[in-house]
Scaffold this active site. Structure first.
Site, PDB file in Angstrom:
ATOM      1  N   GLY A  83     -38.526  79.153  -1.568  1.00  0.00           N
ATOM      2  CA  GLY A  83     -39.545  80.031  -0.975  1.00  0.00           C
ATOM      3  C   GLY A  83     -39.308  81.490  -1.285  1.00  0.00           C
ATOM      4  O   GLY A  83     -39.782  82.369  -0.564  1.00  0.00           O
ATOM      5  N   GLY A  84     -38.578  81.778  -2.361  1.00  0.00           N
ATOM      6  CA  GLY A  84     -38.399  83.164  -2.786  1.00  0.00           C
ATOM      7  C   GLY A  84     -37.587  84.018  -1.846  1.00  0.00           C
ATOM      8  O   GLY A  84     -37.640  85.248  -1.925  1.00  0.00           O
TER       9      GLY A  84
ATOM     10  N   SER B 240     -35.576  76.334  -6.498  1.00  0.00           N
ATOM     11  CA  SER B 240     -36.136  77.682  -6.567  1.00  0.00           C
ATOM     12  C   SER B 240     -35.178  78.686  -5.916  1.00  0.00           C
ATOM     13  O   SER B 240     -34.053  78.835  -6.385  1.00  0.00           O
ATOM     14  CB  SER B 240     -37.530  77.706  -5.954  1.00  0.00           C
TER      15      SER B 240
END
Length: 561
Positions: A144-145, A230
């Site tokens: 989720g960055g 991610s």
């Protein structure tokens, strides 16, 4: 526009706004105290989500980071406090906890949902797992960055149901400004200030809690594998290179689509800090006393802080470094991750690392502009060097060239860089995930496509929400194949030991001319849609890709990754 595209891609393409508390919950399975675990300081009641699976949801691993603890490193869990507050009663752990405060995904939403009291873990175990079971443990760190993400959107009940011989722990950690507010003043000893990389310190504290208390849930604290996708993949990379003071918190690592985010210096984040404080009504602009600013920020409402962190992604802020994220603090990180890996300064553990076929985090059409927005430290000369490695004549279209250049620097080259160096000292396996998310109306295999497959057809949306899409029999069969490879690695340090019989052998990645060479697995469904046949196959990491990633790796000081 780029930031919006970047965030939406990280989110796995938001399709709906549906909050789910639990899935596949069979309350009737909790009877006669069967699913109660005694940690020694408290007893927790779990949820029987399958006949062979129990989920203990929202178990705290650290003290709540609220009030004066906002923006500070997590404190270890006060187990005596938990004992006192329980008054001898069994604590209900059958529902997902409130997730950490969310930032905006950049698609017209506003962040701010969630709770600051969020330092919890979800623990998934086989029925009957108990102290002495000594099952291998997977600890999952969500993506989720570093801005958003809710572990409930990536549940593991069906993993345990498929393979009831592991324990899985999914970690909640602070996000966006709540986890990654930065100022160079934080490196002083002033007790009024904050701590750099607080959200990453949350992850470390969760691993410490696992080391100490996972035996109560049947887990082996000396057989822990970390895994993430991610920003979670970046977190795995960071844990592999971080200065942990000699602590050994894990014995294996799976890094999916590693987000090669810049680690700015705290000084480079200072304009963002000042803008944020000003937007929150704490007026740091102009160089006021940082201690007073922090006192004000600790008194500010979550709503005010959520609006302030969202504003940083708009035209209201014109700084180059626009995202709250980990920084090069000189303590946990004394070099950029790629630099540490190239210098051989990383945890010597077995590794799986991979990426999807077509992923990128950038939008637009101009490659140079996109690279500089993602990596503000790049010069024009750096950009030209990178472009020279990806000549236009090598691509059927400029769109494909844009995707590959930006995707390599942001994500895919972590696969080659990490595997090349790790394979010199330990076992490493790589993959190319090549099955598109069928709910996304583009033919590419985009970022987070494997999440859809591995987690019940999940597509994340606004403010911690998700939609689960029904999967076909063929998709479910492929998901089982992926889960078997992953959990075989958790159990045996090798994806082949407990793979499904139909799955091909996954060769190790090597760079020294022996063994199978730079082999990688292409993970995909059977093209004929047969459930009893694997579509996965082995290919070589192409030489031109290795060369291009060598150019990208050479830019780590300017990309700051």
């Amino acid at each position: 526009m780029l930031l919006i595209t970047f965030i939406v891609l990280l989110a796995g393409y938001a399709l709906a706004n549906l909050n789910l508390n639990n899935i596949r919950i069979d309350k009737g399975g909790v009877t006669g105290g069967k699913d109660i675990i005694d940690t020694g300081y408290a007893k927790y009641l779990g949820n029987r989500s399958f006949p062979n699976t129990v989920a203990y949801l929202g178990v705290p691993y650290a003290e709540p980071p609220i009030g004066e603890r906002r923006f500070r490193a997590p404190l270890p869990l006060d187990t005596a406090r938990i004992t006192r507050s329980a008054h001898g009663a069994v604590i209900d752990a059958t529902k997902n906890p409130e997730f950490c405060i969310q930032g905006s995904i950049g698609a017209g939403d506003a962040g701010g949902a969630g709770s600051e009291d969020c330092l919890k873990v979800n623990i998934y175990t086989p029925v009957g797992a108990k102290r002495g079971s000594n099952l291998p443990v997977l600890v999952y760190i969500h993506g989720g960055g570093f801005i958003f993400g809710n572990p409930a959107n990536w549940p593991f009940d069906h993993w345990i149901h498929q393979s009831p011989n592991v324990v899985i722990v999914s970690v909640y950690y602070r996000l966006d400004s709540f986890g990654f507010l930065s100022s160079p003043e934080f490196n002083t000893q002033d007790p009024r200030l904050g701590d750099l990389n607080a959200g990453f310190l949350d992850q470390i504290e969760a691993l410490r809690w696992v080391k100490r208390f996972i035996p109560a849930f049947g887990g082996d604290p000396n057989k822990v594998t970390i895994n993430g996708e991610s920003a979670g993949g970046a977190s795995v990379e960071f844990l592999l290179v971080a200065n942990l003071g000699g602590e050994k918190l894990f014995e294996g690592a799976i890094a999916q689509s590693v987000y090669r985010t810049p680690l700015p210096l705290p000084e480079q984040q200072q304009p963002l800090f000042e803008f944020y404080a000003s937007q929150a009504g704490c007026g740091a602009s102009g160089g006021g006393d940082v201690g007073e600013t922090m006192a004000c920020l600790r008194m500010a409402s979550v709503s005010a802080l959520a609006r302030a962190q969202d504003a940083a992604g708009t035209a209201a802020f014109n700084g180059s470094y626009r995202i709250f994220r980990p920084v090069l603090d000189g303590k946990l990180f004394t070099n950029f991750p790629t630099g540490s890996i190239l210098d051989g300064k990383f945890a010597d553990v077995p590794l799986i690392v991979g990426a999807t076929t077509n992923e990128t985090l950038s939008g637009g059409t101009d490659i140079g502009t996109a690279l500089k927005r993602s990596f503000p430290g790049l010069s024009d000369g750096d950009v030209n060097d990178i472009l020279d490695a990806y000549p236009s004549l090598a691509y059927p279209s400029e769109d494909l060239r844009f995707q590959e250049v930006t995707g390599d620097s942001a994500l895919r080259c972590a696969r080659t860089i990490m595997a090349s160096e790790f394979s010199k000292r330990t076992n490493a396996w790589t993959y190319r995930y090549n099955q598109r998310n069928p709910t996304i109306p583009v033919p590419a295999v985009t970022h987070a496509a494997e999440n859809w497959m591995m987690f019940l057809g999940t597509n994340t949306g606004f403010n911690g929400s998700t939609t689960f899409t029904t999967m076909t029999a063929e998709e479910t069969a492929f998901a089982e194949e992926l889960i078997a490879y992953w959990l075989s690695f958790v159990r045996a340090g090798n994806p082949n030991t407990f793979k499904l019989a139909r799955s091909p052998v996954w060769p190790k990645y090597t760079v020294n001319g022996t063994g199978e060479g730079r082999a990688r697995m292409v993970l995909q469904q059977d093209p004929g849609n047969r459930t009893e046949v694997s579509g996965s196959f082995v290919e070589e990491d192409p030489g031109v890709g290795v060369e291009r990633c060598g150019v990208v790796a050479g830019k780590f000081r300017d990309e700051q990754n």
